[in-house]
Scaffold this motif. Structure first.
Motif, PDB file in Angstrom:
ATOM      1  N   ALA A   3      20.927  27.927 -35.252  1.00 33.96           N
ATOM      2  CA  ALA A   3      20.527  28.271 -33.880  1.00 33.96           C
ATOM      3  C   ALA A   3      19.021  28.479 -33.750  1.00 33.96           C
ATOM      4  CB  ALA A   3      21.278  29.514 -33.414  1.00 33.96           C
ATOM      5  N   LEU A   4      18.350  28.820 -34.847  1.00 36.56           N
ATOM      6  CA  LEU A   4      16.906  29.052 -34.779  1.00 36.56           C
ATOM      7  C   LEU A   4      16.111  27.858 -35.307  1.00 36.56           C
ATOM      8  CD1 LEU A   4      16.797  32.797 -35.944  1.00 36.56           C
ATOM      9  CD2 LEU A   4      16.893  31.891 -33.617  1.00 36.56           C
ATOM     10  N   GLY A   5      16.803  26.766 -35.585  1.00 39.34           N
ATOM     11  CA  GLY A   5      16.127  25.580 -36.115  1.00 39.34           C
ATOM     12  C   GLY A   5      15.759  24.597 -35.012  1.00 39.34           C
ATOM     13  N   LYS A   6      15.148  23.500 -35.429  1.00 42.66           N
ATOM     14  CA  LYS A   6      14.580  22.555 -34.453  1.00 42.66           C
ATOM     15  C   LYS A   6      15.648  21.834 -33.646  1.00 42.66           C
ATOM     16  CE  LYS A   6      14.356  18.669 -37.648  1.00 42.66           C
ATOM     17  NZ  LYS A   6      13.541  17.636 -38.289  1.00 42.66           N
ATOM     18  N   ASN A   7      16.885  21.798 -34.127  1.00 45.94           N
ATOM     19  CA  ASN A   7      17.906  21.025 -33.418  1.00 45.94           C
ATOM     20  C   ASN A   7      18.629  21.784 -32.310  1.00 45.94           C
ATOM     21  OD1 ASN A   7      17.508  18.565 -34.719  1.00 45.94           O
ATOM     22  ND2 ASN A   7      18.684  19.258 -36.494  1.00 45.94           N
ATOM     23  N   ASN A   8      18.353  23.070 -32.193  1.00 47.54           N
ATOM     24  CA  ASN A   8      18.939  23.785 -31.051  1.00 47.54           C
ATOM     25  C   ASN A   8      18.095  23.481 -29.808  1.00 47.54           C
ATOM     26  OD1 ASN A   8      20.732  25.398 -29.660  1.00 47.54           O
ATOM     27  ND2 ASN A   8      20.057  27.336 -30.560  1.00 47.54           N
ATOM     28  N   LYS A   9      18.713  23.550 -28.665  1.00 48.72           N
ATOM     29  CA  LYS A   9      18.003  23.376 -27.395  1.00 48.72           C
ATOM     30  C   LYS A   9      18.421  24.508 -26.469  1.00 48.72           C
ATOM     31  CE  LYS A   9      18.014  18.336 -27.803  1.00 48.72           C
ATOM     32  NZ  LYS A   9      18.089  17.041 -27.106  1.00 48.72           N
ATOM     33  N   ILE A  10      17.517  24.919 -25.610  1.00 41.34           N
ATOM     34  CA  ILE A  10      17.850  25.988 -24.663  1.00 41.34           C
ATOM     35  C   ILE A  10      17.626  25.471 -23.247  1.00 41.34           C
ATOM     36  CG2 ILE A  10      15.558  27.087 -24.890  1.00 41.34           C
ATOM     37  CD1 ILE A  10      17.069  29.799 -24.603  1.00 41.34           C
ATOM     38  N   ILE A  11      18.599  25.740 -22.395  1.00 40.01           N
ATOM     39  CA  ILE A  11      18.568  25.179 -21.036  1.00 40.01           C
ATOM     40  C   ILE A  11      18.690  26.287 -19.999  1.00 40.01           C
ATOM     41  CG2 ILE A  11      21.046  24.600 -21.323  1.00 40.01           C
ATOM     42  CD1 ILE A  11      20.594  22.365 -19.216  1.00 40.01           C
ATOM     43  N   PHE A  12      17.872  26.201 -18.963  1.00 37.88           N
ATOM     44  CA  PHE A  12      17.893  27.122 -17.826  1.00 37.88           C
ATOM     45  C   PHE A  12      18.402  26.350 -16.611  1.00 37.88           C
ATOM     46  CE2 PHE A  12      15.229  30.677 -19.419  1.00 37.88           C
ATOM     47  CZ  PHE A  12      14.777  30.102 -20.604  1.00 37.88           C
ATOM     48  N   ALA A  51      15.938  35.082 -28.986  1.00 36.42           N
ATOM     49  CA  ALA A  51      15.523  34.639 -30.319  1.00 36.42           C
ATOM     50  C   ALA A  51      15.347  33.123 -30.348  1.00 36.42           C
ATOM     51  CB  ALA A  51      16.548  35.082 -31.362  1.00 36.42           C
ATOM     52  N   VAL A  52      16.191  32.412 -29.584  1.00 35.99           N
ATOM     53  CA  VAL A  52      16.049  30.952 -29.520  1.00 35.99           C
ATOM     54  C   VAL A  52      14.729  30.597 -28.828  1.00 35.99           C
ATOM     55  CG1 VAL A  52      17.075  28.796 -28.700  1.00 35.99           C
ATOM     56  CG2 VAL A  52      18.569  30.662 -29.451  1.00 35.99           C
ATOM     57  N   LEU A  53      14.432  31.301 -27.749  1.00 40.63           N
ATOM     58  CA  LEU A  53      13.164  31.062 -27.049  1.00 40.63           C
ATOM     59  C   LEU A  53      11.991  31.354 -27.997  1.00 40.63           C
ATOM     60  CD1 LEU A  53      12.480  30.146 -24.167  1.00 40.63           C
ATOM     61  CD2 LEU A  53      12.235  32.548 -23.522  1.00 40.63           C
ATOM     62  N   GLY A  54      12.093  32.480 -28.716  1.00 40.71           N
ATOM     63  CA  GLY A  54      11.044  32.842 -29.680  1.00 40.71           C
ATOM     64  C   GLY A  54      10.905  31.809 -30.783  1.00 40.71           C
ATOM     65  N   SER A  55      12.013  31.259 -31.230  1.00 37.11           N
ATOM     66  CA  SER A  55      11.958  30.266 -32.314  1.00 37.11           C
ATOM     67  C   SER A  55      11.206  29.017 -31.857  1.00 37.11           C
ATOM     68  CB  SER A  55      13.373  29.892 -32.776  1.00 37.11           C
ATOM     69  OG  SER A  55      14.007  29.027 -31.845  1.00 37.11           O
ATOM     70  N   VAL A  98      21.565  30.630 -18.618  1.00 40.24           N
ATOM     71  CA  VAL A  98      20.804  30.142 -19.766  1.00 40.24           C
ATOM     72  C   VAL A  98      21.816  29.778 -20.847  1.00 40.24           C
ATOM     73  CG1 VAL A  98      18.886  30.594 -21.331  1.00 40.24           C
ATOM     74  CG2 VAL A  98      19.051  31.867 -19.184  1.00 40.24           C
ATOM     75  N   GLY A  99      21.644  28.601 -21.446  1.00 40.71           N
ATOM     76  CA  GLY A  99      22.592  28.155 -22.464  1.00 40.71           C
ATOM     77  C   GLY A  99      21.899  27.663 -23.717  1.00 40.71           C
ATOM     78  N   ALA A 100      22.569  27.820 -24.848  1.00 44.34           N
ATOM     79  CA  ALA A 100      22.087  27.329 -26.149  1.00 44.34           C
ATOM     80  C   ALA A 100      23.191  27.619 -27.159  1.00 44.34           C
ATOM     81  CB  ALA A 100      20.796  28.028 -26.576  1.00 44.34           C
ATOM     82  N   PRO A 113       9.319  41.533 -27.618  1.00 44.51           N
ATOM     83  CA  PRO A 113       9.022  41.663 -29.045  1.00 44.51           C
ATOM     84  C   PRO A 113      10.219  41.254 -29.931  1.00 44.51           C
ATOM     85  CG  PRO A 113       8.173  43.555 -27.859  1.00 44.51           C
ATOM     86  CD  PRO A 113       8.933  42.741 -26.862  1.00 44.51           C
ATOM     87  N   ALA A 114      11.435  41.561 -29.492  1.00 43.77           N
ATOM     88  CA  ALA A 114      12.610  41.195 -30.295  1.00 43.77           C
ATOM     89  C   ALA A 114      12.767  39.677 -30.353  1.00 43.77           C
ATOM     90  CB  ALA A 114      13.864  41.832 -29.703  1.00 43.77           C
ATOM     91  N   GLY A 115      12.498  39.010 -29.243  1.00 43.34           N
ATOM     92  CA  GLY A 115      12.606  37.549 -29.214  1.00 43.34           C
ATOM     93  C   GLY A 115      11.518  36.874 -30.039  1.00 43.34           C
ATOM     94  N   GLU A 116      10.293  37.414 -29.935  1.00 45.25           N
ATOM     95  CA  GLU A 116       9.197  36.866 -30.746  1.00 45.25           C
ATOM     96  C   GLU A 116       9.559  36.902 -32.224  1.00 45.25           C
ATOM     97  OE1 GLU A 116       5.101  38.309 -30.362  1.00 45.25           O
ATOM     98  OE2 GLU A 116       5.593  38.822 -28.285  1.00 45.25           O
ATOM     99  N   ASN A 117      10.254  37.957 -32.622  1.00 45.70           N
ATOM    100  CA  ASN A 117      10.641  38.103 -34.035  1.00 45.70           C
ATOM    101  C   ASN A 117      11.995  37.471 -34.345  1.00 45.70           C
ATOM    102  OD1 ASN A 117       8.437  39.624 -35.356  1.00 45.70           O
ATOM    103  ND2 ASN A 117       8.859  41.074 -33.701  1.00 45.70           N
ATOM    104  N   ARG A 118      12.553  36.740 -33.387  1.00 43.50           N
ATOM    105  CA  ARG A 118      13.775  35.950 -33.578  1.00 43.50           C
ATOM    106  C   ARG A 118      14.949  36.817 -34.068  1.00 43.50           C
ATOM    107  NH1 ARG A 118       9.687  34.253 -35.885  1.00 43.50           N
ATOM    108  NH2 ARG A 118      10.537  34.605 -37.982  1.00 43.50           N
ATOM    109  N   LEU A 119      15.059  38.010 -33.527  1.00 41.88           N
ATOM    110  CA  LEU A 119      16.140  38.917 -33.938  1.00 41.88           C
ATOM    111  C   LEU A 119      17.404  38.577 -33.152  1.00 41.88           C
ATOM    112  CD1 LEU A 119      13.912  42.083 -34.214  1.00 41.88           C
ATOM    113  CD2 LEU A 119      14.935  40.769 -36.090  1.00 41.88           C
ATOM    114  N   PRO A 120      18.567  38.627 -33.789  1.00 40.06           N
ATOM    115  CA  PRO A 120      19.790  38.067 -33.192  1.00 40.06           C
ATOM    116  C   PRO A 120      20.270  38.725 -31.898  1.00 40.06           C
ATOM    117  CG  PRO A 120      20.062  38.415 -35.549  1.00 40.06           C
ATOM    118  CD  PRO A 120      18.759  39.049 -35.179  1.00 40.06           C
ATOM    119  N   SER A 121      19.805  39.936 -31.580  1.00 40.57           N
ATOM    120  CA  SER A 121      20.224  40.571 -30.317  1.00 40.57           C
ATOM    121  C   SER A 121      19.189  40.407 -29.215  1.00 40.57           C
ATOM    122  CB  SER A 121      20.467  42.066 -30.524  1.00 40.57           C
ATOM    123  OG  SER A 121      21.414  42.271 -31.525  1.00 40.57           O
ATOM    124  N   ALA A 122      18.152  39.634 -29.450  1.00 44.68           N
ATOM    125  CA  ALA A 122      17.086  39.487 -28.443  1.00 44.68           C
ATOM    126  C   ALA A 122      17.614  38.804 -27.195  1.00 44.68           C
ATOM    127  CB  ALA A 122      15.933  38.676 -29.025  1.00 44.68           C
TER     128      ALA A 122
END
Lengths: 74, 579
Positions: free
Chosen positions: B46-55, B192-196, B73-75, B162-171
């Motif tokens: 989920a935090l790698g290059k192949n995930n995509k996030i959609i609004f 976390a996906v956005l941060g990644s 928001v989906g991913a 800050p939680a998203g920047e650090n890619r923490l799973p509850s962000a």
């Protein structure tokens, strides 16, 4: 018999939130609702000892009756 | 809405295309889930290059339809490993719709460490370096101030804290509301996906955009009027939610014996009126100042379930102070002081972290000895460590499942690694079926069976019995998947559940906007199709029916006061998705 009555949300306006009520054998939540001048549609949810109940369910000594107006959330 | 925008963070290129034919009739969750299923490799990290996030705004977003401002928001979720749709209020959805944007996708990831701002306006999309002052532990309240000063006070903002920047799973992903405060697409770690992808924020300015086109304006106006009346006429959506907020549920769940306490070891507490909606209302009223008993999270909201909670001097602490957060901290973690809970809620919003997941994780951490039971000051101090983040901060921001593992516990209330929210599934059996089977991981909003089990809205089913629950949980999940696709706030359900005219008005608005002729059957089919797509993604990601189960302790630890256990068999649970 002694019944504990608990009221919530708008039903607490101008009423105690919790009280003991001395009721005759065979009494139902409807008797409580009438005694407290609560309109029938305001008493949307009734629980007896934490279980959903109807307003005509016969009460037993030491029961707890909780009455709510329509509420929701999530 | 005719634009489909892709932002490639690997190359920092943006392309704007026509909406692919397949997605033209979709919006909100139907669009995000179909897109993720079509384009995201189910087994990707989920935090790698192949995930995509959609609004994606909902079908009705940007119109005058009441309560139609939800953004989906989906991913793939870094918390659950499943497909995820998380939706939020705020003004972002309406601004996207007015700019004619059906969806905005962020894909790839840049090589360096720089964070970026994705700026969206009438001229298109640009990618800029994020200002240094909002990075590296800057809270969301300040970041929103800085971005609003830079880009305009009225812009919409979606950001990774800050939680998203650090890619923490509850962000979570935090959205600016019309007053500059915070709403959240809370669950499943999408921040976390956005941060990644090194996107600190999306900023949207709809200046110069026209109104959303409506095929039949007169029919739309008439239907919107009927719909608004249905919401305002119902005592829950018209009055109750505005007066007490969602926190009114503390007392009713407590009376029903379904308010999980002390990490799901009991269903009732004694200090309920320290944290109840009645007390919340009285405290706000008494303190005055910035306090507001009711407040809408987006323009056009007529339900107004949000509020501004002030401190003793009347100064704003937090808004959108929800039942689930107050339950998690107040009952499950035993914190008896509503002010303590409010400061923790504010910190979680400021950090950009899911206040349900984190509250459940905190209660689990208390059982594990990481935090003292009921100590609000100690919890706030620990939550503040997520800004840095320290090792304890990282653990708490990694969710309930991780905390349970770190502490060596078996009583870990999660399904598919997502924390179980504020309704115990043993005495409220319908909601347990939703937790177990929704493709989202434990999520009450995926099929809110509390409604017919406890609140007597839409159905009247004994919460302690199994009768009727399977069919009910199925119907609620199907209906919810459809509503989540419209841009409607889920609370419209209270206004239309027992009002066929109100429900028809919702369908009529969609038909009038798009010049189509959907029926109620079509809407059900849409909901079913969304769930099937989501479930197929999860299956391809490695999930089976064996993952559709509640934690084992619910089967052998009776929940007082009713002393009942979770007793649905695996075969019965699997019936929920037999459609």
């Amino acid at each position: 018999m002694q019944i504990k009555v608990k009221l919530f949300a708008t039903l607490r306006e101008n009423r105690e939130k919790e009280m003991m009520m001395d009721l005759v054998q065979g009494a139902t939540p409807k008797d409580i609702i009438e005694r407290l001048n609560i309109r029938a549609e305001e008493a949307a949810i009734i629980m007896i000892n934490g279980r959903g109940a109807n307003s005509d369910q016969v009460l037993e000594d030491n029961d707890t009756v909780s009455i709510f107006p329509p509420v929701g959330g999530g | 809405m005719n634009k489909f925008i892709r932002v490639d963070m690997t190359t920092l290129n943006v392309t704007t295309d026509e909406v692919p034919v397949k997605y033209v009739g979709l919006g909100g969750r139907a669009l995000t889930s179909n897109f993720v299923a079509d384009e995201v490799k189910p087994t990707c990290h989920a935090l790698g290059k192949n995930n995509k996030i959609i609004f994606a705004p909902g079908l009705l977003s940007g119109t005058t339809a009441p309560n139609s401002g939800r953004i989906s928001v989906g991913a793939k979720s870094p918390l659950t490993g499943t497909i995820k749709e998380s939706n939020s209020g705020g003004s972002f959805s309406q601004k996207m719709a007015k700019l004619g944007i059906k969806a905005l996708v962020i894909e790839g990831m840049p090589a360096g460490d720089k964070f970026y701002i994705v700026k969206i306006d009438i001229n298109g999309v640009t990618i800029e370096e994020a200002p240094a002052e909002i990075l590296g532990g800057c809270g969301n309240y300040k970041a929103i101030e800085v971005l609003s000063a830079k880009y305009g006070q009225k812009v919409g903002i979606a950001l990774a804290g800050p939680a998203g920047e650090n890619r923490l799973p509850s962000a979570n992903i935090s959205f600016k509301d019309p007053d500059g405060n915070i709403r959240s697409a809370g669950r499943g770690g999408l921040g976390a996906v956005l941060g990644s992808k090194k996107v600190k924020a999306l900023v949207i300015d709809e200046t110069g955009a026209g109104a959303v086109p409506i095929a039949d304006p007169e029919k739309f106006k008439a239907a919107a009027k009927v719909f608004a009346k249905a919401l305002l006429d119902h005592p829950v959506s018209g009055q109750g939610l505005a007066a007490y907020g969602t926190d009114v549920l503390v007392n009713i769940l407590n009376e029903a014996g379904g308010l999980p306490a002390n990490n799901f070891t009991a269903g009732r507490i004694e200090h309920n009126d320290c944290i109840s909606g009645e007390t919340l209302n009285a405290t706000i009223t008494e303190r005055g100042g910035d306090g507001k008993v009711s407040h809408g999270c987006h323009p056009g909201c007529v339900i107004r379930c949000s509020q501004w909670y002030p401190d003793k001097q009347g100064k704003y602490i937090t808004s959108g102070f929800e039942y689930e957060t107050i339950w998690g901290l107040g009952a499950d973690a035993g914190i008896k002081d509503l002010d303590d809970i409010a400061y923790i809620d504010r910190a979680m919003d400021d950090l950009g972290i899911d206040s349900i997941e984190t509250a459940v994780a905190i209660a689990t951490a208390m059982e594990g000895g990481l935090l003292p039971w009921g100590d609000g000051k100690a919890v706030l101090e620990a939550v503040n460590q997520i800004y840095e983040p320290t090792p304890l901060g990282r653990i708490l921001a990694s969710g309930t499942s991780v905390v349970g593992k770190v502490c060596g516990l078996f009583r870990v209330p999660v399904v598919k690694d997502q924390g179980i929210p504020a309704y115990d599934p043993r005495p409220v059996k319908g909601i347990g079926l939703t937790y177990a089977t929704t493709p989202m991981g434990a999520d009450h909003t995926a099929g809110y069976c509390i409604s017919g089990n406890i609140l007597k809205v839409g159905a009247n089913i004994d919460p302690l019995k199994k009768d009727g629950q399977i069919e009910y949980a199925r119907a609620m999940q199907i209906g919810t998947a459809a509503v989540d696709s419209t841009g409607m706030c889920l609370f419209v359900y209270f206004g239309i559940a027992d009002n066929p005219g109100g429900y028809q008005a919702l369908i009529d608005m969609i038909n009038a906007q798009y010049g189509i002729a959907l029926t109620a059957v079509d809407v059900d089919k849409l909901g079913e199709s969304v769930l099937k797509v989501e479930r197929a993604f999860n299956k391809a990601a490695g999930f089976t029916n064996a993952h559709d189960r509640l934690p084992e302790f619910f089967e052998y630890e009776p929940c007082p006061p009713h002393n009942v256990v979770w007793d649905f068999t695996p075969e019965e649970i699997d019936e929920v998705y037999n459609f």
